[in-house]
Scaffold this motif. Structure first.
Motif, short mmCIF file in Angstrom:
data_model
loop_
_atom_site.label_atom_id
_atom_site.label_comp_id
_atom_site.label_asym_id
_atom_site.label_seq_id
_atom_site.Cartn_x
_atom_site.Cartn_y
_atom_site.Cartn_z
N LEU A 373 0.51 -1.27 -0.23
CA LEU A 373 0.14 0.17 0.25
C LEU A 373 0.59 1.19 -0.26
O LEU A 373 1.65 1.78 0.94
CB LEU A 373 -1.17 0.09 1.31
CG LEU A 373 -1.90 -1.42 1.66
CD1 LEU A 373 -2.88 -1.01 3.26
CD2 LEU A 373 -2.47 -0.99 0.45
N LEU A 374 0.68 2.17 -0.81
CA LEU A 374 1.25 3.50 -1.12
C LEU A 374 0.44 4.69 -0.95
O LEU A 374 -0.60 4.49 -1.20
CB LEU A 374 2.25 3.43 -2.60
CG LEU A 374 2.55 2.44 -3.15
CD1 LEU A 374 2.96 3.14 -4.22
CD2 LEU A 374 4.14 2.37 -2.10
N VAL A 375 0.30 5.53 0.06
CA VAL A 375 -0.77 5.92 0.73
C VAL A 375 0.16 7.49 0.92
O VAL A 375 0.73 8.08 1.63
CB VAL A 375 -0.81 5.52 2.06
CG1 VAL A 375 -2.06 6.79 2.62
CG2 VAL A 375 -1.11 4.27 2.97
N ASP A 376 -0.75 8.19 -0.11
CA ASP A 376 0.13 9.04 -0.53
C ASP A 376 -0.78 10.53 0.24
O ASP A 376 -1.86 10.67 0.99
CB ASP A 376 -0.46 9.90 -2.05
CG ASP A 376 0.33 11.27 -2.92
OD1 ASP A 376 0.90 11.56 -1.71
OD2 ASP A 376 0.16 10.98 -3.88
N GLU A 377 -0.03 11.53 0.32
CA GLU A 377 -0.48 12.56 1.37
C GLU A 377 -1.38 11.87 2.58
O GLU A 377 -2.25 12.22 3.43
CB GLU A 377 -1.45 13.56 0.72
CG GLU A 377 -1.16 13.91 -0.46
CD GLU A 377 -0.13 15.08 -0.56
OE1 GLU A 377 0.10 14.98 0.52
OE2 GLU A 377 0.17 15.98 -1.36
N ALA A 378 -0.76 11.55 3.47
CA ALA A 378 -0.52 10.71 4.22
C ALA A 378 -1.35 11.09 5.58
O ALA A 378 -2.12 10.93 6.77
CB ALA A 378 0.18 9.63 5.08
N HIS A 379 -1.02 12.21 5.37
CA HIS A 379 -1.66 13.21 6.89
C HIS A 379 -2.59 13.12 6.50
O HIS A 379 -3.24 13.52 7.74
CB HIS A 379 -1.10 14.89 6.28
CG HIS A 379 -1.10 15.26 5.59
ND1 HIS A 379 -0.36 15.16 4.56
CD2 HIS A 379 -2.02 16.57 5.22
CE1 HIS A 379 -1.11 16.10 3.08
NE2 HIS A 379 -1.40 16.79 3.72
N ASN A 380 -3.68 13.15 5.97
CA ASN A 380 -4.58 13.51 5.56
C ASN A 380 -5.45 12.07 6.18
O ASN A 380 -6.98 11.98 6.15
CB ASN A 380 -5.29 13.86 4.25
CG ASN A 380 -5.07 15.29 3.37
OD1 ASN A 380 -5.05 16.54 4.01
ND2 ASN A 380 -4.63 15.10 2.13
N LEU A 381 -4.85 11.19 6.27
CA LEU A 381 -5.19 9.92 6.51
C LEU A 381 -5.76 9.84 8.03
O LEU A 381 -7.06 9.38 8.73
CB LEU A 381 -4.39 8.65 6.31
CG LEU A 381 -5.46 7.21 6.82
CD1 LEU A 381 -6.41 7.10 6.04
CD2 LEU A 381 -4.06 6.45 6.49
N VAL A 382 -5.55 10.69 8.50
CA VAL A 382 -5.98 11.04 10.47
C VAL A 382 -7.59 11.11 10.55
O VAL A 382 -7.98 10.18 10.97
CB VAL A 382 -5.25 11.50 11.19
CG1 VAL A 382 -5.56 12.07 12.42
CG2 VAL A 382 -3.46 11.64 11.39
N ASP A 383 -7.71 12.26 9.92
CA ASP A 383 -9.39 12.60 9.90
C ASP A 383 -10.16 11.75 8.99
O ASP A 383 -11.48 11.79 9.34
CB ASP A 383 -9.03 14.14 9.96
CG ASP A 383 -8.47 15.36 11.08
OD1 ASP A 383 -8.88 14.85 11.98
OD2 ASP A 383 -8.89 16.40 10.94
N ARG A 384 -9.14 11.52 8.14
CA ARG A 384 -10.68 11.00 7.41
C ARG A 384 -10.87 9.43 7.76
O ARG A 384 -11.74 8.77 7.97
CB ARG A 384 -9.63 10.57 5.81
CG ARG A 384 -9.71 11.99 4.65
CD ARG A 384 -10.80 11.29 4.14
NE ARG A 384 -11.37 10.11 3.40
CZ ARG A 384 -11.40 10.07 2.28
NH1 ARG A 384 -10.38 10.93 1.30
NH2 ARG A 384 -11.91 8.69 2.04
N ALA A 385 -9.73 8.98 9.04
CA ALA A 385 -9.83 7.83 9.32
C ALA A 385 -11.04 7.67 10.44
O ALA A 385 -12.02 6.96 10.45
CB ALA A 385 -9.04 7.23 9.92
N ARG A 386 -11.04 9.21 10.87
CA ARG A 386 -12.18 8.83 11.87
C ARG A 386 -13.48 9.26 11.61
O ARG A 386 -14.65 8.44 12.17
CB ARG A 386 -11.75 10.88 12.64
CG ARG A 386 -11.06 10.57 13.75
CD ARG A 386 -11.02 11.81 14.52
NE ARG A 386 -9.65 11.82 15.86
CZ ARG A 386 -8.61 13.13 15.76
NH1 ARG A 386 -8.51 13.45 14.47
NH2 ARG A 386 -8.13 12.71 16.64
N SER A 387 -13.73 9.82 10.35
CA SER A 387 -15.03 9.94 9.28
C SER A 387 -15.50 8.38 9.31
O SER A 387 -16.70 8.04 9.08
CB SER A 387 -14.54 10.28 8.20
OG SER A 387 -15.57 10.97 7.17
#
Length: 762
Positions: A373-387
């Motif tokens: 898995l290559l997770v681009d702009e991974a800083h976005n994943l924290v709040d996206r995961a909360r959602s």
């Protein structure tokens, strides 16, 4: 040459026997836990000599292949000295509508039976399908006795049907691997730090490790992650890459990179998944087979479509998928999902891996072990995961359902009424505040929702006709099913709360800390690469993304640019909410002076639309000679493109674009060359003080962390860093970053600025 191919029983029979139409979406929304529970209930009724969850496997030579077929049958029953293979299926349908059982289910059971009979030298074996009606628990069984000759004939029929696809894939894998061996790095030379980054990615995949990479703007993150991952496929370390993005613009960068490698000779099946609402051919008519010709009979045509596109194309973006979908009369969204299982590289949104509601369920654990898995702009994943891991319901939806179905369906009416009444009770139990944390998980609500799900599913199964009542019912069904699904995850990392506004009540299961769920979702994969220009502070992101500080790999790439390319200025003006009215005019004068001293094209980012619009209004009272464009909420794709095209190369006039931090123009865009002279960031980007953020703050504070940093400072400063990163995009770029806020000069905020910014402060 004989090729080996490993596949599951389910993969094999679903490819050969799937047929008919795509059913209305509510069918697949019943939770996996419900199906598991029904299986377990049936298995508890087995005799003491019966076996459950029996693993079977066998190698089968056929044509130019040796197929390694494996799976796990639900039950192995001993009855009157005979062995019976039992396959259990739960259904929402009335059992009278099942007929004699579905061909794909019979096929699955027969393959299990053949493998077991062959392994144990049996002449005959029993094959049984057990259907269980989910609402009533009623059971219906079909049973046949099959000879080993019948089953063997059946197996070879199945393999004959599967062989064209297997041959195509085997031939492709040979060509793919040869092309990878010949593939060189597609640019003349590596940028500063790029070889180190690419090497870290390859080593992480080789060592089956996670990597957290902070790679500044201009490093060339996309090629630095994709190229070594492709090489890892060629070395047999992995078989598949998922390139995960949060936004369309970063998805395009990945597509462009794979296309570049294709032009350099790479033969890799690359599939882009585009959101359903963007590619739908049905023009909003719904997804039922009655209303959409691309849904009706989809599974009768999809195999031909897959063989056609894979025989002729390797790079399958939205346009290419739509072209073949139209040719074969297929739903383009479902077609892209089916192609994803055959692809070597998939470009898609985070949610296809991490979101329990939409993840690619047919990707088996054995396949995940061969996937990076290559997770681009991974800083976005924290709040996206909360959602992704949260869920909410509105009382008004159930009130409307109650009204719509009164006199039409008494069971559905009663169920919607009970949910509505219970939410009203929850509202009355506490103090009369707008928002309130519940003391515990609302178990009674879950019970009522489970009853509602059954009633709604019954009604939805009666007819596929699309009318307003059914559309509302389907929407609420999905919301309720999602709420139940998330309730299964509820633990100490969650809270439940109510929000009240007049007669409306919203109840939410809110994920405060998504780290454990992200870790669970990714642990089956061989390697996961988290990368971003703003993965800082790194310990915070390692923790929040489910990493391990001691075990996971990390890499920090220095900026590839010279400090002479950048000037950073800090203007110590307070932009705190309480000071904004007083400092608005001085802020505008800072902008005037900037344009006078260094004319050019600037992006100016504000923490909110309101603040931005007020500043724009004041700015326009006596504007310097310049062109102005302003971001607005909910811009169309055409408006977004016009905003970016506004920044012309070699513009003779100064051009000012006003935007918001964290918005569509503050990350992921490229304005190279002299299209952009500078970036002004107003404020430290703190999210607006609100109920949810305060809950997050209190949660982490109670767990020994700096709650305010976790809830406000780190997410806010990430927006600042992303906005500033729009400026220097290539070796030729140069420009100015102006940070407007006195807090940037305090030790805490100053330490969060990138090294290259601090080195360039004037």
């Amino acid at each position: 040459m004989v090729a080996a191919m490993r596949l599951s029983v389910r993969q094999l029979v679903e490819y050969v026997f799937r047929s008919g139409s795509i059913e209305s979406g509510f069918r697949s929304s019943s939770t996996m836990q419900e199906g598991t529970r029904i299986h377990q209930d049936i298995q508890k009724q087995y005799g003491e000599n019966d076996l459950k969850e029996v693993y079977v496997s066998r190698e089968v030579p056929y044509s130019d292949f040796v197929f390694h077929i494996e799976g796990r049958c639900d039950g192995l029953l001993l009855q009157n000295g005979s062995i019976i293979v039992d396959e259990i299926k739960s259904t929402s349908k009335a059992l009278a509508d099942i007929g004699g059982g579905y061909p794909v289910h019979w096929a699955q059971a027969k393959v299990y039976a053949w493998i077991y009979a062959k392994d144990h030298n049996m002449d005959t074996i029993g094959v049984q399908l057990t259907y269980v009606q989910k609402e009533t628990g009623e059971k219906k069984q079909f049973q046949v006795t099959a000879s080993i000759e019948e089953l063997e004939s059946f197996i070879y029929f199945v393999l004959k049907e599967y062989e064209p696809y297997a041959s195509l894939m085997a031939s492709h894998h040979k060509e793919r691997n040869e092309s990878i061996k010949e593939l060189g790095f597609p640019f003349e030379a590596y940028r500063e730090g790029q070889r180190k980054f690419a090497g870290a990615v390859y080593k992480s995949i080789a060592d089956k490790q996670a990597l957290f990479a902070n790679a500044p703007t201009g490093t060339g993150k996309t090629i630095s992650t994709i190229f070594p991952s492709v090489k890892a496929i060629g070395e047999g370390l992995i078989q598949r890459i998922f390139y995960l993005t949060a936004k369309t613009i970063t998805r395009k960068a990945a597509q462009d990179t794979f296309f570049l490698l294709k032009e350099k000779g790479l033969k890799l099946f690359t599939v882009s998944i585009t959101a359903k609402d963007k590619v739908c051919f049905g023009e909003g008519t719904g997804c039922s087979r009655e209303s959409c010709p691309f849904t009706e009979g989809y599974y009768d045509r999809v195999n031909a479509g897959i063989l056609d596109i894979l025989s002729n194309e390797t790079f399958m973006d939205r346009q290419m998928i739509e072209q073949y979908a139209m040719k074969h009369k297929l739903c383009p969204f479902e077609f892209s999902l089916d192609l994803a299982y055959a692809a070597d590289a998939v470009i898609c949104d985070y949610n296809y891996i991490f979101d329990p509601r939409v993840s690619l369920k047919r990707l088996l654990d054995d396949q995940k072990k061969q996937t990076a898995l290559l997770v681009d702009e991974a800083h976005n994943l924290v709040d996206r995961a909360r959602s992704m891991y949260s869920a909410e319901l509105n009382k008004s939806q159930f009130l409307q359902l109650k009204r719509e179905w009164k006199g039409r369906n008494s069971g559905l009416y009663d169920s919607a009424k009970q949910v509505n009444d219970h939410l009203l009770e929850l509202k009355k139990l506490g103090p009369g505040t707008d928002s309130r944390v519940l003391a515990e998980m609302p178990d009674k609500l879950i019970e009522l929702l489970e009853e509602f799900i059954l009633r709604a599913e019954q009604e939805l199964l009666l007819s596929g006709a699309a009318d307003e009542r059914k559309e509302l019912l389907l929407d609420v069904f999905f919301a309720a099913a999602g709420f139940i699904r998330i309730s299964k995850m509820f633990d100490e990392r969650y809270t439940a709360y109510l929000e009240m506004d007049r007669s409306e009540v919203l109840v939410k299961l809110f994920c405060l800390d998504p780290s454990l769920l992200l870790k669970q979702a990714s642990k089956a994969y061989r390697s996961i690469i988290y990368f971003s220009a703003t993965l800082s502070p790194l310990p915070y992101f390692i923790e929040m993304l489910g990493g391990n500080q001691e075990e996971d790999y990390t890499v920090k790439i220095p900026s590839p640019f010279f400090k002479e390319q950048l000037e950073v200025h800090i203007e110590p003006l307070s932009t705190r909410f309480k000071d904004r009215e007083r400092t608005k005019l001085p802020l505008v004068h800072i902008l005037y002076n900037l344009l006078e001293d260094q004319p050019g094209s600037y992006l100016i980012f504000f923490p909110s639309y309101k603040y931005m619009n007020e500043a724009v209004e004041l700015f326009m009272e006596a504007p310097p000679e310049c062109e102005v464009i302003v971001q607005s909420a909910g811009m169309t794709e055409e408006e977004r493109e016009a905003f970016l095209e506004f920044f012309e190369e070699n513009s003779k006039k100064s051009r000012i674009g006003f935007g918001v931090l964290g918005g569509i123009f503050s990350e992921g865009i490229d304005l190279k060359g002299n299209r952009l002279t500078g970036v002004v960031v107003v404020g430290v980007g703190l999210p607006q003080l609100n109920f949810e953020r305060n809950i997050i703050r209190d949660y982490f504070q109670a767990h020994g962390k700096s709650g305010y940093d976790y809830a406000y400072v780190f997410p806010g400063m990430n927006k600042v860093l992303q906005a500033g990163g729009r400026l220097i995009r290539s070796e030729e770029d140069e420009g100015i970053i102006v940070l407007v806020d006195d807090r940037f000069l305090t030790r805490h905020y100053y330490a969060l600025l990138p090294d290259e910014w601090r080195a360039s402060i004037k």
